[in-house]
Design an enzyme around this catalytic site. Structure first.
Site, PDB file in Angstrom:
ATOM      1  N   GLY A  12     135.018  26.022  22.742  1.00 36.82           N
ATOM      2  CA  GLY A  12     134.526  25.945  24.126  1.00 36.82           C
ATOM      3  C   GLY A  12     133.026  25.296  24.301  1.00 36.82           C
ATOM      4  O   GLY A  12     132.239  25.744  24.748  1.00 36.82           O
ATOM      5  N   GLY A  15     130.884  24.444  27.112  1.00 35.57           N
ATOM      6  CA  GLY A  15     130.768  25.535  27.968  1.00 35.57           C
ATOM      7  C   GLY A  15     129.293  26.039  28.179  1.00 35.57           C
ATOM      8  O   GLY A  15     128.433  25.810  27.447  1.00 35.57           O
ATOM      9  N   ILE A  17     128.440  29.328  27.758  1.00 35.63           N
ATOM     10  CA  ILE A  17     127.855  30.358  26.806  1.00 35.63           C
ATOM     11  C   ILE A  17     127.317  29.375  25.522  1.00 35.63           C
ATOM     12  O   ILE A  17     126.420  29.739  24.614  1.00 35.63           O
ATOM     13  CB  ILE A  17     128.971  31.356  26.141  1.00 35.63           C
ATOM     14  CG1 ILE A  17     129.140  32.281  27.329  1.00 35.63           C
ATOM     15  CG2 ILE A  17     128.630  32.043  24.682  1.00 35.63           C
ATOM     16  CD1 ILE A  17     130.449  33.034  27.033  1.00 35.63           C
ATOM     17  N   ARG A  99     146.912  39.347  35.480  1.00 32.56           N
ATOM     18  CA  ARG A  99     146.342  39.593  34.116  1.00 32.56           C
ATOM     19  C   ARG A  99     147.361  39.266  33.236  1.00 32.56           C
ATOM     20  O   ARG A  99     146.898  38.471  32.329  1.00 32.56           O
ATOM     21  CB  ARG A  99     145.992  41.046  34.371  1.00 32.56           C
ATOM     22  CG  ARG A  99     145.314  41.409  32.826  1.00 32.56           C
ATOM     23  CD  ARG A  99     144.780  42.751  32.960  1.00 32.56           C
ATOM     24  NE  ARG A  99     144.175  43.121  31.554  1.00 32.56           N
ATOM     25  CZ  ARG A  99     143.008  42.913  31.224  1.00 32.56           C
ATOM     26  NH1 ARG A  99     142.149  42.375  32.174  1.00 32.56           N
ATOM     27  NH2 ARG A  99     142.570  43.128  30.186  1.00 32.56           N
ATOM     28  N   ASN A 106     146.062  32.703  27.450  1.00 26.96           N
ATOM     29  CA  ASN A 106     145.260  32.896  26.394  1.00 26.96           C
ATOM     30  C   ASN A 106     145.914  32.923  24.987  1.00 26.96           C
ATOM     31  O   ASN A 106     145.447  32.565  23.954  1.00 26.96           O
ATOM     32  CB  ASN A 106     144.160  34.019  26.556  1.00 26.96           C
ATOM     33  CG  ASN A 106     142.874  33.456  27.185  1.00 26.96           C
ATOM     34  OD1 ASN A 106     142.328  32.758  26.750  1.00 26.96           O
ATOM     35  ND2 ASN A 106     142.982  33.911  28.603  1.00 26.96           N
ATOM     36  N   VAL A 130     134.940  35.806  21.313  1.00 31.32           N
ATOM     37  CA  VAL A 130     133.889  36.023  22.430  1.00 31.32           C
ATOM     38  C   VAL A 130     134.787  35.880  23.668  1.00 31.32           C
ATOM     39  O   VAL A 130     134.621  36.488  24.738  1.00 31.32           O
ATOM     40  CB  VAL A 130     132.536  34.985  22.436  1.00 31.32           C
ATOM     41  CG1 VAL A 130     131.918  35.237  23.877  1.00 31.32           C
ATOM     42  CG2 VAL A 130     131.855  35.217  21.248  1.00 31.32           C
ATOM     43  N   HIS A 188     136.621  45.493  25.205  1.00 32.56           N
ATOM     44  CA  HIS A 188     135.267  44.854  25.931  1.00 32.56           C
ATOM     45  C   HIS A 188     135.857  44.396  27.380  1.00 32.56           C
ATOM     46  O   HIS A 188     136.382  43.324  27.797  1.00 32.56           O
ATOM     47  CB  HIS A 188     135.049  43.296  25.114  1.00 32.56           C
ATOM     48  CG  HIS A 188     134.185  42.655  26.175  1.00 32.56           C
ATOM     49  ND1 HIS A 188     132.716  43.277  26.454  1.00 32.56           N
ATOM     50  CD2 HIS A 188     133.979  41.376  26.770  1.00 32.56           C
ATOM     51  CE1 HIS A 188     132.124  42.528  27.138  1.00 32.56           C
ATOM     52  NE2 HIS A 188     132.872  41.353  27.677  1.00 32.56           N
TER      53      HIS A 188
END
Length: 328
Positions: A12, A15, A17, A99, A106, A130, A188
């Site tokens: 990523g 991106g 982050i 979801r 993913n 992450v 998380h």
């Protein structure tokens, strides 16, 4: 004599982050101010031009520790001989997306990345996931990398841990750095359970300093759990800089040690605290010599058990939701 460079893979890479993360890694914040690094940057084919722009900026910082950069859309190139892999890229939830659709989108990404790590990364690679849902994405990557030790795979709960620290500091007026023995349990997600029953600040019991059970249940726990949503509401964008900072904290402590201090990491369960084996679950740990060790033998009261089981139920549901997509 300069140390040999360590290879740090970041997914990523184009991106938000990563934009907060890469400059700090190149500055030595991740692995130490004497450790040269080679950045191995992965993103989708359509993001390669954007990654090149970030690399131009990295070059323009003239970081003494940045020994090289690789840009690629191939996980096997990005993870080749990687010592650290920061799996930041994930499929975000789009409007109207269930979801379970998010989980399967993913699962596709993290089975491929886990298999690539299995094939080409260092056998001691330290993997931090992450990208959300981080715990289950880490579980998928771990299950897709049968030749790597399970303990190499971790998920980021350090952002929740740091958020909890700052709330406790604000409540008690104690310096944030003085707070020790905080734990964050579970996933998380808003179900995670920040637990300051064992915490101290400047040697004083945090329970005594706070002395407010209603605040704990009705303000503290929900505030920490929903902080990400509150930031999106206020800023219109998700928390990127604080997430990058937490990723740095997580890996730096794993590699360089915590000097006996507790931190929170999502790690594969060994069956302790009533958590089924292999579930990636946030627990308090200490780190030394490049290894983490869970804090053992903590007493779990009825309220804590309920909260820990609640977040576990969500993780089991996620695990079962991706089971058919995993080979083993």
């Amino acid at each position: 004599m300069a140390k040999p460079a360590k290879r740090v893979a970041v997914t990523g890479a184009a991106g938000q982050i990563a934009y907060s993360l890469l400059f700090r890694i190149a500055n030595g914040d991740l692995l130490g101010k004497d450790q040269p690094v080679i950045l191995q940057l992965l993103d989708l084919p359509q993001a390669q031009a954007a990654v090149k722009g970030v690399v131009m900026e990295l070059e323009d910082c003239a970081f003494p520790l940045l020994a090289g950069v690789v840009i690629t859309d191939d996980p096997k190139v990005a993870f080749k001989d990687a010592d650290v892999a920061l799996l930041v890229g994930a499929r975000p939830r789009s409007k109207g997306m269930e979801r379970k659709d998010l989980l399967s989108a993913n699962a596709e990404i993290f089975t491929v990345q886990g298999a690539a790590l299995n094939e080409v990364a260092s056998r001691d690679v330290k993997v931090l996931v992450v990208g959300n849902p981080a715990n289950t994405n880490a579980y998928i990557a771990m299950k897709s990398a049968p030749d790597l030790p399970k303990k190499n795979f971790t998920a980021m709960l350090r952002l929740d841990h740091n958020r909890a620290l700052s709330q406790l500091a604000a409540k008690t007026g104690k310096p944030v750095a003085s707070i020790e023995k905080l734990a964050v349990w579970g996933n998380h997600s808003p179900t995670m359970y920040p637990d300051f029953r064992f915490a101290t600040a400047e040697g004083e019991s945090m329970l005594k300093l706070v002395n407010d059970d209603v605040w704990n249940r009705e303000t503290f726990i929900p505030t920490v759990g929903k902080r990400g949503a509150a930031i999106i509401e206020a800023r219109g964008l998700s928390s990127a800089a604080s997430a990058a900072n937490a990723a740095i904290d997580h890996v730096r402590d794993w590699v360089l040690g915590t000097n006996g201090k507790w931190v929170t990491m999502g790690i594969p369960s060994d069956g302790s605290y009533g958590i089924p084996e292999d579930i990636i679950y946030g627990v308090p740990v200490t780190c030394e010599n490049g290894e983490y060790k869970r804090v053992e033998g903590l007493e779990i009261d009825a309220f804590s058990r309920e909260k820990m089981d609640g977040t576990l139920a969500e993780l089991l549901e996620e695990r079962d939701g991706v089971a058919h997509l995993l080979k083993n």
